[in-house]
Design a protein around this motif. Structure first.
Motif, PDB file in Angstrom:
ATOM      1  N   VAL A   6       0.872  -1.169   0.000  1.00 60.35           N
ATOM      2  CA  VAL A   6       0.000   0.000   0.000  1.00 60.35           C
ATOM      3  C   VAL A   6       0.912   1.222   0.000  1.00 60.35           C
ATOM      4  CG1 VAL A   6      -1.706   1.324   1.313  1.00 60.35           C
ATOM      5  CG2 VAL A   6      -1.879  -1.156   1.211  1.00 60.35           C
ATOM      6  N   ALA A   7       0.612   2.196  -0.831  1.00 57.44           N
ATOM      7  CA  ALA A   7       1.448   3.389  -0.923  1.00 57.44           C
ATOM      8  C   ALA A   7       0.572   4.619  -1.075  1.00 57.44           C
ATOM      9  CB  ALA A   7       2.422   3.286  -2.094  1.00 57.44           C
ATOM     10  N   ILE A   8       1.128   5.751  -0.740  1.00 58.32           N
ATOM     11  CA  ILE A   8       0.470   7.038  -0.957  1.00 58.32           C
ATOM     12  C   ILE A   8       1.346   7.838  -1.908  1.00 58.32           C
ATOM     13  CG2 ILE A   8      -0.254   9.209   0.100  1.00 58.32           C
ATOM     14  CD1 ILE A   8      -0.841   7.571   2.648  1.00 58.32           C
ATOM     15  N   ASP A   9       0.768   8.246  -3.033  1.00 57.25           N
ATOM     16  CA  ASP A   9       1.496   8.970  -4.065  1.00 57.25           C
ATOM     17  C   ASP A   9       0.982  10.396  -4.184  1.00 57.25           C
ATOM     18  OD1 ASP A   9       2.904   6.671  -4.664  1.00 57.25           O
ATOM     19  OD2 ASP A   9       1.622   6.118  -6.353  1.00 57.25           O
ATOM     20  N   ASN A  10       1.891  11.278  -4.598  1.00 54.96           N
ATOM     21  CA  ASN A  10       1.534  12.662  -4.882  1.00 54.96           C
ATOM     22  C   ASN A  10       1.420  12.816  -6.400  1.00 54.96           C
ATOM     23  OD1 ASN A  10       1.254  15.402  -5.193  1.00 54.96           O
ATOM     24  ND2 ASN A  10       3.056  15.966  -3.991  1.00 54.96           N
ATOM     25  N   PRO A  11       0.200  12.997  -6.942  1.00 55.19           N
ATOM     26  CA  PRO A  11       0.062  13.095  -8.392  1.00 55.19           C
ATOM     27  C   PRO A  11       0.683  14.347  -8.987  1.00 55.19           C
ATOM     28  CG  PRO A  11      -2.015  13.632  -7.331  1.00 55.19           C
ATOM     29  CD  PRO A  11      -1.087  13.138  -6.251  1.00 55.19           C
ATOM     30  N   VAL A  12       0.973  15.355  -8.165  1.00 54.07           N
ATOM     31  CA  VAL A  12       1.585  16.587  -8.662  1.00 54.07           C
ATOM     32  C   VAL A  12       3.038  16.353  -9.045  1.00 54.07           C
ATOM     33  CG1 VAL A  12       2.215  18.965  -8.085  1.00 54.07           C
ATOM     34  CG2 VAL A  12       0.011  18.040  -7.328  1.00 54.07           C
ATOM     35  N   THR A  13       3.754  15.634  -8.185  1.00 56.54           N
ATOM     36  CA  THR A  13       5.189  15.402  -8.409  1.00 56.54           C
ATOM     37  C   THR A  13       5.495  14.003  -8.932  1.00 56.54           C
ATOM     38  OG1 THR A  13       5.516  14.626  -6.142  1.00 56.54           O
ATOM     39  CG2 THR A  13       5.729  17.002  -6.543  1.00 56.54           C
ATOM     40  N   GLY A  14       4.538  13.093  -8.790  1.00 53.27           N
ATOM     41  CA  GLY A  14       4.797  11.708  -9.159  1.00 53.27           C
ATOM     42  C   GLY A  14       5.590  10.953  -8.115  1.00 53.27           C
ATOM     43  N   LYS A  15       5.853  11.572  -6.966  1.00 52.01           N
ATOM     44  CA  LYS A  15       6.648  10.939  -5.919  1.00 52.01           C
ATOM     45  C   LYS A  15       5.764  10.086  -5.006  1.00 52.01           C
ATOM     46  CE  LYS A  15      10.114  14.641  -5.645  1.00 52.01           C
ATOM     47  NZ  LYS A  15      10.728  15.679  -4.767  1.00 52.01           N
ATOM     48  N   THR A  16       6.372   9.033  -4.475  1.00 53.38           N
ATOM     49  CA  THR A  16       5.727   8.205  -3.467  1.00 53.38           C
ATOM     50  C   THR A  16       6.072   8.759  -2.089  1.00 53.38           C
ATOM     51  OG1 THR A  16       5.791   6.231  -4.851  1.00 53.38           O
ATOM     52  CG2 THR A  16       5.583   5.893  -2.482  1.00 53.38           C
ATOM     53  N   LEU A  17       5.042   9.052  -1.292  1.00 52.29           N
ATOM     54  CA  LEU A  17       5.252   9.660   0.025  1.00 52.29           C
ATOM     55  C   LEU A  17       5.485   8.624   1.111  1.00 52.29           C
ATOM     56  CD1 LEU A  17       2.441  12.361  -0.158  1.00 52.29           C
ATOM     57  CD2 LEU A  17       4.825  12.524  -0.912  1.00 52.29           C
ATOM     58  N   ALA A  18       4.864   7.487   0.985  1.00 55.71           N
ATOM     59  CA  ALA A  18       5.046   6.413   1.971  1.00 55.71           C
ATOM     60  C   ALA A  18       4.628   5.102   1.339  1.00 55.71           C
ATOM     61  CB  ALA A  18       4.233   6.672   3.231  1.00 55.71           C
ATOM     62  N   THR A  19       5.286   4.015   1.758  1.00 54.89           N
ATOM     63  CA  THR A  19       4.957   2.682   1.261  1.00 54.89           C
ATOM     64  C   THR A  19       4.897   1.711   2.430  1.00 54.89           C
ATOM     65  OG1 THR A  19       6.106   3.092  -0.835  1.00 54.89           O
ATOM     66  CG2 THR A  19       5.647   0.809  -0.269  1.00 54.89           C
ATOM     67  N   TRP A  20       3.885   0.878   2.438  1.00 51.11           N
ATOM     68  CA  TRP A  20       3.752  -0.168   3.447  1.00 51.11           C
ATOM     69  C   TRP A  20       3.861  -1.520   2.770  1.00 51.11           C
ATOM     70  CZ3 TRP A  20       1.269   4.384   3.465  1.00 51.11           C
ATOM     71  CH2 TRP A  20       1.244   5.130   4.655  1.00 51.11           C
ATOM     72  N   ASP A  21       4.782  -2.345   3.241  1.00 48.02           N
ATOM     73  CA  ASP A  21       4.878  -3.728   2.786  1.00 48.02           C
ATOM     74  C   ASP A  21       3.917  -4.531   3.657  1.00 48.02           C
ATOM     75  OD1 ASP A  21       5.492  -6.358   2.231  1.00 48.02           O
ATOM     76  OD2 ASP A  21       7.658  -6.034   2.122  1.00 48.02           O
TER      77      ASP A  21
END
Length: 240
Positions: free
Chosen positions: A216-231
């Motif tokens: 599960v991850a949270i992405d920022n569509p403005v920058t395309g960066k991933t803010l956090a990822t959960w394995d």
């Protein structure tokens, strides 16, 4: 499989259920296939302090800090499978037998778009009747059987992250994206998809697609960066 594929899979099941027919073989064949799904959220902008919205974000411009909170929906199996006279949608901790189901509703399941909808520039004409939005009709869910593994079960714990971010990287109308990957699973005894019409034949079927989540991850569509990822398979979290 993508969002469009999941919607199409559920549509096949809904069509069969509404017609009183057996589910097509293609639905059973989907079990085990990999998927990646992005769910836009926070499209109306940041929430107020103290909000209890399940999926929300706030940005502190002074501290340049973004706070994101995402809570899965929790059902019992009876809520969504075994009791057609009950409404789907409650947040509950599970039944005494431990038959817990956790997942997410797929917003606007009539579109394959994985971004926030464009702002509507044309308001409803004066005197028009208000539009009543239908209830949620499509969800992905992970089943935690009482005798099965509980790996990945949240038990009411949200996915949360706090990230330092420049103001220009936050655009309220773009919101954020919850990204989920894993594989299509089987609802115990039913196959990958279950649809029902608790209000009768005139209701659009409400469908659940069974999944097993890996990340599960949270992405920022403005920058395309991933803010956090959960394995989810190891319960690790890595903020970026």
């Amino acid at each position: 499989m993508t969002r469009a594929d999941l919607i199409a899979l559920a549509a096949q099941a809904a069509d069969a259920v509404a017609a009183g027919q057996a589910l097509p073989k293609t639905i059973g064949d989907a079990a085990g296939q990999r998927f990646e799904l992005r769910l836009p959220f926070g499209c109306q902008g940041p929430t107020e302090a103290g909000s209890d919205a399940a999926m929300r974000w706030r940005y502190d411009e002074g501290a340049k800090v973004l706070r994101v909170h995402v809570s899965p929906v929790a059902w019992t199996r009876a809520d969504i499978l075994d009791a057609p006279d009950q409404a789907i949608g409650g947040n509950v901790a599970g039944d005494a037998g431990g038959n817990v189901v956790e997942g997410f509703w797929i917003p606007r399941p009539w579109t394959a778009s994985e971004t926030c909808p464009a702002a509507q520039d044309s308001p409803a004409p004066a005197g028009a009747d208000p539009v009543t939005l239908p209830g949620q009709t499509l969800a992905i869910a992970q089943f935690f059987d009482g005798d099965g593994a509980r790996q990945g079960q949240r038990n009411g714990k949200p996915y949360e992250t706090v990230v330092r971010m420049a103001p220009e990287e936050v655009r309220a109308e773009r919101g954020f994206q919850l990204r989920i990957d894993g594989r299509i699973a089987d609802i115990p005894g039913q196959g990958p998809v279950s649809c029902r019409q608790p209000a009768g034949a005139e209701q659009r079927p409400i469908c659940i697609v069974a999944i097993a989540m890996d990340h599960v991850a949270i992405d920022n569509p403005v920058t395309g960066k991933t803010l956090a990822t959960w394995d989810v398979t190891t319960a690790r979290v890595a903020d970026r």
